[in-house]
Motif scaffolding. Structure first.
Motif, short mmCIF file in Angstrom:
data_model
loop_
_atom_site.label_atom_id
_atom_site.label_comp_id
_atom_site.label_asym_id
_atom_site.label_seq_id
_atom_site.Cartn_x
_atom_site.Cartn_y
_atom_site.Cartn_z
N MET A 279 0.85 -1.18 0.00
CA MET A 279 0.00 0.00 0.00
C MET A 279 0.89 1.24 0.00
N PRO A 280 0.69 2.17 -0.93
CA PRO A 280 1.54 3.35 -1.00
C PRO A 280 1.32 4.27 0.20
N LEU A 281 2.39 4.94 0.58
CA LEU A 281 2.31 5.90 1.68
C LEU A 281 1.85 7.24 1.14
N ALA A 282 1.19 8.02 1.97
CA ALA A 282 0.72 9.34 1.55
C ALA A 282 1.91 10.25 1.31
N PRO A 283 1.86 11.11 0.29
CA PRO A 283 2.95 12.05 0.05
C PRO A 283 3.19 12.94 1.27
N MET A 284 4.45 13.27 1.51
CA MET A 284 4.81 14.13 2.64
C MET A 284 4.84 15.60 2.24
N HIS A 285 4.82 15.88 0.93
CA HIS A 285 4.92 17.24 0.43
C HIS A 285 6.18 17.92 0.96
N LEU A 286 7.29 17.24 0.75
CA LEU A 286 8.59 17.76 1.17
C LEU A 286 8.91 19.03 0.41
N ARG A 287 9.71 19.87 1.06
CA ARG A 287 10.12 21.14 0.46
C ARG A 287 11.64 21.23 0.43
N PRO A 288 12.18 22.03 -0.47
CA PRO A 288 13.63 22.22 -0.48
C PRO A 288 14.12 22.63 0.90
N GLY A 289 15.21 21.99 1.33
CA GLY A 289 15.78 22.26 2.64
C GLY A 289 15.39 21.25 3.70
N ASP A 290 14.30 20.51 3.50
CA ASP A 290 13.90 19.49 4.47
C ASP A 290 14.96 18.39 4.54
N LEU A 291 15.20 17.88 5.74
CA LEU A 291 16.11 16.76 5.92
C LEU A 291 15.32 15.46 5.93
N VAL A 292 15.79 14.48 5.17
CA VAL A 292 15.12 13.19 5.08
C VAL A 292 16.14 12.06 5.19
N GLU A 293 15.65 10.92 5.60
CA GLU A 293 16.46 9.70 5.62
C GLU A 293 15.88 8.76 4.56
N VAL A 294 16.74 8.16 3.76
CA VAL A 294 16.29 7.17 2.79
C VAL A 294 16.00 5.88 3.55
N ARG A 295 14.83 5.32 3.31
CA ARG A 295 14.42 4.10 4.00
C ARG A 295 15.36 2.94 3.69
N ARG A 296 15.31 1.90 4.52
CA ARG A 296 16.11 0.70 4.32
C ARG A 296 15.63 -0.04 3.07
N PRO A 297 16.52 -0.80 2.42
CA PRO A 297 16.14 -1.51 1.19
C PRO A 297 14.90 -2.38 1.33
N GLU A 298 14.78 -3.08 2.43
CA GLU A 298 13.62 -3.97 2.60
C GLU A 298 12.31 -3.19 2.75
N GLU A 299 12.38 -2.00 3.33
CA GLU A 299 11.18 -1.15 3.42
C GLU A 299 10.77 -0.69 2.02
N ILE A 300 11.76 -0.25 1.26
CA ILE A 300 11.48 0.23 -0.09
C ILE A 300 10.95 -0.91 -0.95
N ALA A 301 11.56 -2.09 -0.84
CA ALA A 301 11.13 -3.24 -1.63
C ALA A 301 9.66 -3.56 -1.39
N SER A 302 9.19 -3.35 -0.17
CA SER A 302 7.78 -3.65 0.14
C SER A 302 6.82 -2.67 -0.54
N LEU A 303 7.34 -1.57 -1.06
CA LEU A 303 6.53 -0.56 -1.72
C LEU A 303 6.56 -0.67 -3.24
N LEU A 304 7.36 -1.60 -3.76
CA LEU A 304 7.55 -1.72 -5.20
C LEU A 304 6.63 -2.79 -5.79
N ASP A 305 6.30 -2.60 -7.07
CA ASP A 305 5.50 -3.61 -7.77
C ASP A 305 6.43 -4.71 -8.29
N GLY A 306 5.89 -5.64 -9.05
CA GLY A 306 6.65 -6.76 -9.57
C GLY A 306 7.77 -6.38 -10.52
#
Length: 112
Positions: free
Chosen positions: A1-28
């Motif tokens: 299930m996709p996560l809701a957009p965060m509407h990030l803005r320039p200057g915001d600090l973010v962490e890239v999720r772990r590979p397994e978290e990202i993999a769970s969001l990808l299609d085939g």
């Protein structure tokens, strides 16, 4: 299930999720909303970056104009494609990131 957009803005600090978290969001096909998560992006996982700008569209010679209608794409300040998955391409292109692949940086992180 996709996560809701965060509407990030320039200057915001973010962490890239772990590979397994990202993999769970990808299609085939390894994509989210039609955008691929590329092997060159794995090195950024778990690291903190500043949002450089929002991504609305891109145009590359030899490819059609591509728009990101979901308003959920950003470019981070730092990571660039190393060309490893593109026959050694040396252009060093900016990488487009789906907001779902990111999370707000942990408390206390001031600079990446």
């Amino acid at each position: 299930m996709p996560l809701a957009p965060m509407h990030l803005r320039p200057g915001d600090l973010v962490e890239v999720r772990r590979p397994e978290e990202i993999a769970s969001l990808l299609d085939g096909e390894g994509k989210a909303g039609g955008m691929p998560f590329m092997p060159e992006m794995l090195d950024a996982c778990g690291k903190v970056f500043r949002v450089q700008r929002r991504g609305q569209k891109t145009c590359v010679d030899g490819h059609p104009l591509r728009r990101f209608p979901g308003d959920d794409v950003v470019i981070l300040d730092g990571p660039r494609c190393d060309g490893g998955g593109h026959d050694g391409c040396g252009h060093g292109c900016r990488i487009f990131w789906k907001e779902a692949w990111l999370r707000p940086a942990p408390d206390g992180i001031v600079e990446p």
